[in-house]
Scaffold this motif. Structure first.
Motif, short mmCIF file in Angstrom:
data_model
loop_
_atom_site.label_atom_id
_atom_site.label_comp_id
_atom_site.label_asym_id
_atom_site.label_seq_id
_atom_site.Cartn_x
_atom_site.Cartn_y
_atom_site.Cartn_z
N ASP A 236 0.83 -1.21 0.00
CA ASP A 236 0.00 0.00 0.00
C ASP A 236 0.86 1.26 0.00
N VAL A 237 1.87 1.27 0.86
CA VAL A 237 2.75 2.44 0.95
C VAL A 237 3.53 2.62 -0.36
N ALA A 238 4.01 1.51 -0.92
CA ALA A 238 4.74 1.59 -2.19
C ALA A 238 3.86 2.16 -3.29
N HIS A 239 2.60 1.74 -3.33
CA HIS A 239 1.68 2.28 -4.33
C HIS A 239 1.48 3.79 -4.13
N ALA A 240 1.32 4.21 -2.88
CA ALA A 240 1.10 5.62 -2.60
C ALA A 240 2.28 6.47 -3.06
N ILE A 241 3.49 6.02 -2.74
CA ILE A 241 4.67 6.81 -3.11
C ILE A 241 4.89 6.77 -4.62
N THR A 242 4.61 5.62 -5.24
CA THR A 242 4.72 5.52 -6.70
C THR A 242 3.80 6.55 -7.35
N TYR A 243 2.60 6.65 -6.84
CA TYR A 243 1.64 7.63 -7.35
C TYR A 243 2.19 9.05 -7.23
N LEU A 244 2.74 9.37 -6.07
CA LEU A 244 3.30 10.71 -5.86
C LEU A 244 4.43 11.00 -6.83
N VAL A 272 -0.85 6.93 3.65
CA VAL A 272 0.28 7.80 3.96
C VAL A 272 -0.24 9.19 4.27
N ALA A 273 0.24 9.75 5.38
CA ALA A 273 -0.23 11.06 5.85
C ALA A 273 0.93 12.04 5.93
N ASP A 274 0.60 13.26 6.30
CA ASP A 274 1.54 14.33 6.63
C ASP A 274 2.38 14.78 5.45
N PHE A 275 1.91 15.81 4.79
CA PHE A 275 2.64 16.39 3.64
C PHE A 275 3.34 17.68 4.05
N GLY A 276 3.62 17.84 5.33
CA GLY A 276 4.25 19.06 5.80
C GLY A 276 5.62 19.31 5.21
N PHE A 277 6.35 18.24 4.85
CA PHE A 277 7.68 18.40 4.26
C PHE A 277 7.67 18.15 2.75
N GLU A 305 22.81 10.49 1.28
CA GLU A 305 23.29 11.26 0.13
C GLU A 305 22.64 12.65 0.11
N TYR A 306 21.36 12.71 0.42
CA TYR A 306 20.66 13.98 0.54
C TYR A 306 21.24 14.80 1.69
N LEU A 307 21.55 14.12 2.79
CA LEU A 307 22.13 14.78 3.96
C LEU A 307 23.50 15.36 3.64
N ARG A 308 24.24 14.66 2.78
CA ARG A 308 25.60 15.09 2.46
C ARG A 308 25.64 16.16 1.37
N THR A 309 24.75 16.05 0.37
CA THR A 309 24.85 16.92 -0.81
C THR A 309 23.76 17.98 -0.87
N TYR A 310 22.70 17.83 -0.08
CA TYR A 310 21.54 18.72 -0.12
C TYR A 310 20.82 18.66 -1.46
N GLN A 311 21.00 17.52 -2.17
CA GLN A 311 20.31 17.29 -3.42
C GLN A 311 19.16 16.33 -3.17
N LEU A 312 17.93 16.83 -3.32
CA LEU A 312 16.73 16.04 -3.05
C LEU A 312 16.18 15.44 -4.33
N THR A 313 15.91 14.14 -4.32
CA THR A 313 15.26 13.47 -5.45
C THR A 313 14.23 12.50 -4.90
N GLU A 314 13.48 11.89 -5.81
CA GLU A 314 12.51 10.87 -5.41
C GLU A 314 13.21 9.70 -4.71
N LYS A 315 14.49 9.49 -5.02
CA LYS A 315 15.20 8.37 -4.43
C LYS A 315 15.44 8.56 -2.93
N SER A 316 15.26 9.78 -2.43
CA SER A 316 15.33 9.98 -0.98
C SER A 316 14.13 9.31 -0.29
N ASP A 317 12.97 9.36 -0.94
CA ASP A 317 11.81 8.62 -0.43
C ASP A 317 12.06 7.12 -0.49
N VAL A 318 12.75 6.67 -1.54
CA VAL A 318 13.06 5.24 -1.68
C VAL A 318 13.93 4.79 -0.50
N TYR A 319 14.92 5.61 -0.14
CA TYR A 319 15.78 5.27 1.00
C TYR A 319 14.94 5.13 2.26
#
Length: 417
Positions: A236-244, A272-277, A305-319
């Motif tokens: 369910d969570v994987a489907h939700a994030i895939t949709y996003l 999945v809740a909370d879209f504050g970020f 990687e996001y923490l180190r480079t400040y580069q945000l991608t969808e793969k940060s959600d994957v992590y």
């Protein structure tokens, strides 16, 4: 170092934090592969990424003020601290027709997402003038109340603390509304509307009655989640994030995937809740591969990687999803501060056991150590390993994660027959 709160058991748990840009002391590498080749290659990859978890718990030198996590079905209020703009990471494969993932909410009402601008009279009536009896959550951002709209729809009403108002709050509030207004999916909490009037900032969302995933993993109601149910929740969570990431008109990066932001219905369907970020990403046609932004998220789930480079991608959600998978099968929080040193970072501990060939030893003790559970556990850990690869290019897409989990569940059900 990190913001924290006390849960019902008295232990302290990390809250969401945001970091101001500053140099990172080190980088990490991995040889992990997304293929399902020989077990030895997977275990070699696991050993090579062991150091990746360290980066998640070594914050930059400067910290910005933290905010509470959210789950209006649980102990925290949901919060809003985001900004909107940026670019998306490239994804594998072509986009499918969005109808695959655009499904109607299981609510009997047909309101469009975030379509209603409520009045204070509406809110006061729905919450019986913010009756303490209807209070269901409290956090750093504000208070959450259970309410009922005039047509009978049950809702959760988030009311921001007046003390939180500052020059940035208006933009952050609008960011959340902008993200929520674009999504409607069975596995995403639906937003019905909002109020922005004077010093009031209120969001009205779908009420999900059965608490958070984190609470269920801790058996707050006395019932143990079966591995079968945990697989369903992961899908369910994987489907939700895939949709996003892939099927919305404008891709969205959630940035705070964690067990306390996953609410469960009475039938144990995940939302999945909370879209504050949450952060809107640019269309792939722009040619950009990431958003450069200060780090926001929750300790334990943060992409190093996001923490180190400040580069945000969808793969940060994957992590973050990979950390969630480990949490699902072990029952442990990502950071277990009271455990022995080698067990405090749950994902690192779990991967070490996996590479040593004793994965079954990390299975949630509330679950049976059967052959079927053991086989499914190893497959889930293999996927989790790929998700937490040090470099985003080595992580699968969320769509691929959903496909793998479907196959794991299929094989698992066949084993149970």
């Amino acid at each position: 170092m990190y913001g924290s709160r006390k849960d019902s058991s008295g232990s302290r748990t990390p809250e969401r934090v945001s970091y101001s840009p500053s140099p990172s002391p080190s980088s990490y590498s991995t040889n992990s592969s997304q293929s399902s080749s020989g077990r030895s290659r997977v275990r070699t990859a696991a050993r090579s990424v062991a150091g990746v978890f360290v980066a998640c718990f070594t914050p930059p030198e400067e910290e910005a003020p933290h905010h509470s996590s959210s789950a209006f079905g649980g102990s925290d209020a949901f919060s809003s601290t985001s900004d909107v703009s940026g670019a998306s990471d490239s994804t594998d494969g072509k986009r499918l027709h969005r109808s695959i993932y655009t499904v109607k909410s299981d609510s009997t009402h047909s309101k469009e997402p975030a379509s209603i601008k409520f009045t204070m009279a509406d809110i006061n009536k729905a919450t019986k003038n913010f009756s303490p009896v209807l209070k269901v959550g409290q956090g750093g951002f504000g208070t959450v109340y259970k309410g009922q709209l005039q047509d009978g729809t049950l809702v959760a009403i988030k009311r921001a603390k007046k003390s939180m108002y500052d020059k940035n709050l208006g933009g952050e509030f609008q960011s959340e509304i902008q993200a929520l207004s674009k999504v409607e999916h069975l596995n995403l909490v639906k937003c019905y509307g909002y109020l922005e009037q004077g010093d009031e900032r209120i969001v009205v969302v779908e009420y999900v009655p059965n608490g958070t995933l984190r609470e269920h993993l801790e058996c707050f109601n006395g019932n143990v989640l079966s591995l079968d149910s945990r697989l369903d929740i992961a899908i369910d969570v994987a489907h939700a994030i895939t949709y996003l990431h892939t099927y919305t008109d404008h891709p969205i990066i959630h940035r705070d995937i964690k067990s306390s932001n996953i609410l469960l219905t009475d039938k144990l369907r995940a939302k999945v809740a909370d879209f504050g970020f949450a952060r809107l990403a640019a269309d792939a046609e722009s040619g950009k591969t990431h958003v450069s932004t200060q780090v926001k998220g929750t300790a334990g789930y943060l992409d190093p990687e996001y923490l180190r480079t400040y580069q945000l991608t969808e793969k940060s959600d994957v992590y973050s999803f990979g950390i969630l998978l480990v949490e699902l099968v072990t029952g442990r929080r990502p950071i277990e501060a009271k455990r022995e040193l080698d067990e405090r970072i749950t994902a690192r501990w779990a991967m070490k056991k996996y590479t040593d060939g004793v994965a079954i030893s990390i299975l949630d003790p509330k679950l049976e150590k059967s052959d079927a559970n053991g086989l499914a556990l190893e497959k889930i850990l293999e996927l989790a390993l790929q998700c937490v690869a040090a470099h985003r290019r080595n992580r699968p897409t969320m769509r691929r994660c959903a496909e793998v989990l479907w196959n794991i569940r299929k094989d698992y059900k066949e084993q149970l027959v």
